[in-house]
Design a protein around this motif. Structure first.
Motif, PDB file in Angstrom:
ATOM      1  N   LEU A 111       0.823  -1.214   0.000  1.00 41.38           N
ATOM      2  CA  LEU A 111       0.000   0.000   0.000  1.00 41.38           C
ATOM      3  C   LEU A 111       0.852   1.256   0.000  1.00 41.38           C
ATOM      4  O   LEU A 111       0.566   2.229  -0.690  1.00 41.38           O
ATOM      5  N   LYS A 112       1.936   1.244   0.791  1.00 36.83           N
ATOM      6  CA  LYS A 112       2.823   2.406   0.823  1.00 36.83           C
ATOM      7  C   LYS A 112       3.505   2.605  -0.519  1.00 36.83           C
ATOM      8  O   LYS A 112       3.727   3.722  -0.963  1.00 36.83           O
ATOM      9  N   PHE A 113       3.836   1.491  -1.161  1.00 37.26           N
ATOM     10  CA  PHE A 113       4.521   1.575  -2.443  1.00 37.26           C
ATOM     11  C   PHE A 113       3.623   2.159  -3.519  1.00 37.26           C
ATOM     12  O   PHE A 113       4.100   2.780  -4.468  1.00 37.26           O
ATOM     13  N   LEU A 114       2.310   1.974  -3.376  1.00 40.16           N
ATOM     14  CA  LEU A 114       1.376   2.452  -4.395  1.00 40.16           C
ATOM     15  C   LEU A 114       1.472   3.949  -4.614  1.00 40.16           C
ATOM     16  O   LEU A 114       1.186   4.444  -5.695  1.00 40.16           O
ATOM     17  N   SER A 115       1.867   4.682  -3.582  1.00 46.51           N
ATOM     18  CA  SER A 115       1.923   6.143  -3.694  1.00 46.51           C
ATOM     19  C   SER A 115       3.352   6.679  -3.717  1.00 46.51           C
ATOM     20  O   SER A 115       3.565   7.877  -3.635  1.00 46.51           O
ATOM     21  N   HIS A 116       4.344   5.805  -3.803  1.00 47.94           N
ATOM     22  CA  HIS A 116       5.744   6.229  -3.826  1.00 47.94           C
ATOM     23  C   HIS A 116       6.507   5.478  -4.913  1.00 47.94           C
ATOM     24  O   HIS A 116       6.173   4.357  -5.261  1.00 47.94           O
ATOM     25  N   ASP A 117       7.535   6.132  -5.421  1.00 50.43           N
ATOM     26  CA  ASP A 117       8.405   5.482  -6.385  1.00 50.43           C
ATOM     27  C   ASP A 117       9.498   4.713  -5.649  1.00 50.43           C
ATOM     28  O   ASP A 117       9.694   4.877  -4.456  1.00 50.43           O
ATOM     29  N   GLY A 118      10.241   3.912  -6.405  1.00 50.97           N
ATOM     30  CA  GLY A 118      11.317   3.146  -5.795  1.00 50.97           C
ATOM     31  C   GLY A 118      10.993   1.669  -5.763  1.00 50.97           C
ATOM     32  O   GLY A 118       9.894   1.241  -6.123  1.00 50.97           O
ATOM     33  N   PRO A 119      11.941   0.843  -5.326  1.00 52.38           N
ATOM     34  CA  PRO A 119      11.733  -0.612  -5.305  1.00 52.38           C
ATOM     35  C   PRO A 119      10.733  -1.049  -4.238  1.00 52.38           C
ATOM     36  O   PRO A 119      10.589  -0.406  -3.203  1.00 52.38           O
ATOM     37  N   LEU A 120      10.057  -2.124  -4.517  1.00 58.21           N
ATOM     38  CA  LEU A 120       9.114  -2.682  -3.554  1.00 58.21           C
ATOM     39  C   LEU A 120       9.902  -3.319  -2.408  1.00 58.21           C
ATOM     40  O   LEU A 120      10.709  -4.211  -2.633  1.00 58.21           O
ATOM     41  N   PRO A 121       9.703  -2.854  -1.157  1.00 61.50           N
ATOM     42  CA  PRO A 121      10.465  -3.405  -0.035  1.00 61.50           C
ATOM     43  C   PRO A 121      10.082  -4.858   0.236  1.00 61.50           C
ATOM     44  O   PRO A 121       8.904  -5.212   0.215  1.00 61.50           O
ATOM     45  N   SER A 122      11.074  -5.694   0.479  1.00 63.84           N
ATOM     46  CA  SER A 122      10.824  -7.104   0.752  1.00 63.84           C
ATOM     47  C   SER A 122      11.908  -7.635   1.683  1.00 63.84           C
ATOM     48  O   SER A 122      12.946  -7.010   1.871  1.00 63.84           O
ATOM     49  N   ARG A 123      11.635  -8.796   2.271  1.00 65.83           N
ATOM     50  CA  ARG A 123      12.630  -9.437   3.137  1.00 65.83           C
ATOM     51  C   ARG A 123      12.873 -10.856   2.642  1.00 65.83           C
ATOM     52  O   ARG A 123      11.977 -11.523   2.120  1.00 65.83           O
ATOM     53  N   ARG A 124      14.107 -11.312   2.815  1.00 67.70           N
ATOM     54  CA  ARG A 124      14.467 -12.651   2.365  1.00 67.70           C
ATOM     55  C   ARG A 124      13.940 -13.689   3.349  1.00 67.70           C
ATOM     56  O   ARG A 124      14.010 -13.505   4.561  1.00 67.70           O
ATOM     57  N   LEU A 125      13.413 -14.796   2.815  1.00 68.49           N
ATOM     58  CA  LEU A 125      12.932 -15.889   3.635  1.00 68.49           C
ATOM     59  C   LEU A 125      13.959 -17.011   3.660  1.00 68.49           C
ATOM     60  O   LEU A 125      14.643 -17.262   2.656  1.00 68.49           O
ATOM     61  N   ASP A 126      14.070 -17.664   4.783  1.00 64.95           N
ATOM     62  CA  ASP A 126      14.991 -18.798   4.909  1.00 64.95           C
ATOM     63  C   ASP A 126      14.300 -20.055   4.394  1.00 64.95           C
ATOM     64  O   ASP A 126      13.425 -20.609   5.057  1.00 64.95           O
ATOM     65  N   PHE A 127      14.715 -20.489   3.216  1.00 63.02           N
ATOM     66  CA  PHE A 127      14.136 -21.713   2.662  1.00 63.02           C
ATOM     67  C   PHE A 127      14.819 -22.923   3.290  1.00 63.02           C
ATOM     68  O   PHE A 127      16.030 -22.897   3.533  1.00 63.02           O
ATOM     69  N   PRO A 128      14.074 -23.983   3.579  1.00 62.44           N
ATOM     70  CA  PRO A 128      14.661 -25.152   4.252  1.00 62.44           C
ATOM     71  C   PRO A 128      15.843 -25.746   3.486  1.00 62.44           C
ATOM     72  O   PRO A 128      15.850 -25.787   2.251  1.00 62.44           O
ATOM     73  N   VAL A 129      16.843 -26.182   4.226  1.00 65.11           N
ATOM     74  CA  VAL A 129      17.979 -26.893   3.649  1.00 65.11           C
ATOM     75  C   VAL A 129      17.624 -28.380   3.617  1.00 65.11           C
ATOM     76  O   VAL A 129      17.459 -29.014   4.664  1.00 65.11           O
ATOM     77  N   LEU A 130      17.492 -28.932   2.435  1.00 66.00           N
ATOM     78  CA  LEU A 130      17.057 -30.313   2.274  1.00 66.00           C
ATOM     79  C   LEU A 130      18.254 -31.228   2.008  1.00 66.00           C
ATOM     80  O   LEU A 130      19.366 -30.760   1.741  1.00 66.00           O
ATOM     81  N   ASP A 131      18.002 -32.536   2.069  1.00 65.95           N
ATOM     82  CA  ASP A 131      19.067 -33.499   1.824  1.00 65.95           C
ATOM     83  C   ASP A 131      19.214 -33.804   0.332  1.00 65.95           C
ATOM     84  O   ASP A 131      19.632 -34.888  -0.059  1.00 65.95           O
ATOM     85  N   ARG A 132      18.857 -32.853  -0.486  1.00 66.99           N
ATOM     86  CA  ARG A 132      18.991 -32.988  -1.934  1.00 66.99           C
ATOM     87  C   ARG A 132      19.198 -31.605  -2.514  1.00 66.99           C
ATOM     88  O   ARG A 132      18.880 -30.592  -1.880  1.00 66.99           O
ATOM     89  N   LEU A 133      19.773 -31.547  -3.698  1.00 67.13           N
ATOM     90  CA  LEU A 133      20.023 -30.263  -4.340  1.00 67.13           C
ATOM     91  C   LEU A 133      18.723 -29.704  -4.889  1.00 67.13           C
ATOM     92  O   LEU A 133      18.061 -30.332  -5.719  1.00 67.13           O
ATOM     93  N   VAL A 134      18.345 -28.532  -4.397  1.00 66.12           N
ATOM     94  CA  VAL A 134      17.130 -27.866  -4.857  1.00 66.12           C
ATOM     95  C   VAL A 134      17.495 -26.467  -5.317  1.00 66.12           C
ATOM     96  O   VAL A 134      18.067 -25.683  -4.551  1.00 66.12           O
ATOM     97  N   ILE A 135      17.200 -26.153  -6.568  1.00 65.60           N
ATOM     98  CA  ILE A 135      17.446 -24.822  -7.117  1.00 65.60           C
ATOM     99  C   ILE A 135      16.153 -24.033  -7.018  1.00 65.60           C
ATOM    100  O   ILE A 135      15.146 -24.397  -7.654  1.00 65.60           O
ATOM    101  N   VAL A 136      16.157 -22.987  -6.213  1.00 68.05           N
ATOM    102  CA  VAL A 136      14.933 -22.246  -5.917  1.00 68.05           C
ATOM    103  C   VAL A 136      14.263 -21.725  -7.178  1.00 68.05           C
ATOM    104  O   VAL A 136      13.030 -21.765  -7.309  1.00 68.05           O
ATOM    105  N   SER A 137      15.063 -21.252  -8.140  1.00 67.10           N
ATOM    106  CA  SER A 137      14.481 -20.671  -9.350  1.00 67.10           C
ATOM    107  C   SER A 137      13.729 -21.700 -10.186  1.00 67.10           C
ATOM    108  O   SER A 137      12.992 -21.332 -11.101  1.00 67.10           O
TER     109      SER A 137
END
Length: 412
Positions: free
Chosen positions: A96-122
């Motif tokens: 909502l704040k971004f709707l009225s302001h320019d600049g990048p959308l603020p976000s935070r990184r999430l800790d994805f689980p470390v699995l016993d296999r190779l997982v490429i998030v993308s």
């Protein structure tokens, strides 16, 4: 607060820290009411206050009560899950704040689980979200090398996750899938099906409580749908695309009721014109838990207006209401979006929210660009995406629901 939860609290350590009495139990009820209205992230920190609070916050009755409180204020409590090279999250207030302001959308990184296999998030596909749980396919882009998909349920707020056992069927990109909650059994279900090859149709269901897959033997009928189903009203939805006289026809919505485990059909707001030579693009979405349909007709290399319809009362055809109509010229004004993507058979689809002032956050498939449209000013701008990276998104709420058990106890 429910009498059941009050009774349970009486049998445990008193939350207020005073000697057990009718007054202390009343105070405990007040504490429970207050805590159940706090954000899940705050409650996770408050588990360290004392053993009694830790027991309360982990109690299935309390988790359900907390979920119920969140669902009553869903318009202001959800977040947007963003998957590119990593998983990120941005909150509704930040959007909502971004709707009225320019600049990048603020976000935070999430800790994805470390699995016993190779997982490429993308390469992970987001199947859907429900009550704070995210359903993912870990190896969707490796389907040619896999016998079947690997599904995972993940709660980004608590960090808990569960990798599901392999489905008992072969999977491919021709499959359809979905994730949701069935209140009749108080259970979460993952759906995987294929109906493109006659004679090889199947639908299998994973039930979280049971912990295993089962095949639906007597399905009422099959439909040639693909990819992710949109969850509304404990029902999954897809737009049906059929070939007729060499043309791909889209004319109705297919739904799968998670309780009945049956397919149904939902008509479009208006029937497509059979004399229209354009290529109709249609996708379903879920803003504010209402079924949403996005239309765009493409004539050769010229795109028509982008229209968004909302079914305000689920299951009632007469409640379809047009809430957005964007001309292609407005989208063309954004230099960050190459024109070939606008006319390449893939529409802008509703992904996140409609703000209080009517602005709409959308996503362009397949490149994943997030964009905002202001219907009053008839202006459109990119939030994040092309040419940086391909994004995939899903709205979700932060809860304490466990992806391991799913169950949150009896109703309160």
């Amino acid at each position: 607060m429910s009498d059941a939860l009050c009774t349970r609290r009486q049998k445990q350590v008193v939350l207020s820290g005073t000697a057990p009495s009718s007054e202390s139990v009343d105070l405990d009820c007040v504490i429970v009411e207050i805590l159940s209205r706090l954000p899940a992230k705050s409650l996770l920190r408050f588990r360290c206050v004392c053993k009694a609070w830790r027991a309360l916050i982990s109690d299935p009755y309390f988790i359900r009560k907390h979920l119920s409180c969140i669902n009553t204020k869903i318009s202001t409590s959800y977040s947007l899950l963003i998957r590119d090279k990593i998983f990120q999250s941005t909150e509704y207030e930040a959007i909502l704040k971004f709707l009225s302001h320019d600049g990048p959308l603020p976000s935070r990184r999430l800790d994805f689980p470390v699995l016993d296999r190779l997982v490429i998030v993308s390469r992970i596909l987001i199947v859907g979200s429900c009550n704070g749980l995210i359903c993912l396919i870990l190896d969707f882009h490796h389907f040619l090398m896999e016998e079947s998909f690997t599904f995972m349920l993940w709660n980004p707020c608590t960090g808990e996750y569960r990798v599901l056992p392999q489905p008992p069927v072969h999977s491919s990109r021709e499959c359809f899938f979905g994730f949701g909650y069935d209140s009749t059994t108080d259970d979460y279900k993952v759906i995987l099906g294929n109906s493109y090859k006659p004679g090889y149709e199947y639908v299998v269901v994973f039930m979280l409580k049971r912990g295993s897959w089962r095949k639906i033997e007597r399905l009422n009928r099959y439909f040639g749908v693909r990819r992710v189903g949109c969850l509304v009203n404990e029902t999954l939805h897809w737009v049906l695309k059929e070939k007729e006289d060499g043309r791909l026809i889209t004319s109705r919505i297919v739904s799968f009721d998670l309780a009945e485990e049956k397919f149904h059909e939902i008509p479009f707001p208006y029937p497509p014109d059979p004399n229209d030579n354009g290529f109709l693009i249609a996708e379903v979405g879920n803003p504010c838990n209402c079924l949403t349909l996005v239309f765009q007709t493409v004539y050769s290399d010229v795109a028509g207006n982008l229209k968004l319809w909302v079914m305000k009362e689920y299951g009632v055809k007469e409640s379809w209401t047009e809430v957005m109509n964007i001309s292609p010229e407005v989208m063309d004004e954004d230099e960050n979006i190459p024109l070939e993507f606008l006319y390449d058979g893939e529409p802008y689809t509703y992904k996140a929210c409609i703000s209080d002032n009517g602005e709409i956050l959308m996503q362009l498939e397949p490149i994943g660009t997030l964009a905002l449209y202001n219907p009053r000013e008839k202006k459109y701008r990119t939030v994040m995406g092309y040419p940086d990276y391909m994004y995939e998104t899903a709205p979700y709420i932060e809860t304490l629901v466990s992806p391991v058990t799913g169950s949150t106890g009896a109703s309160v």
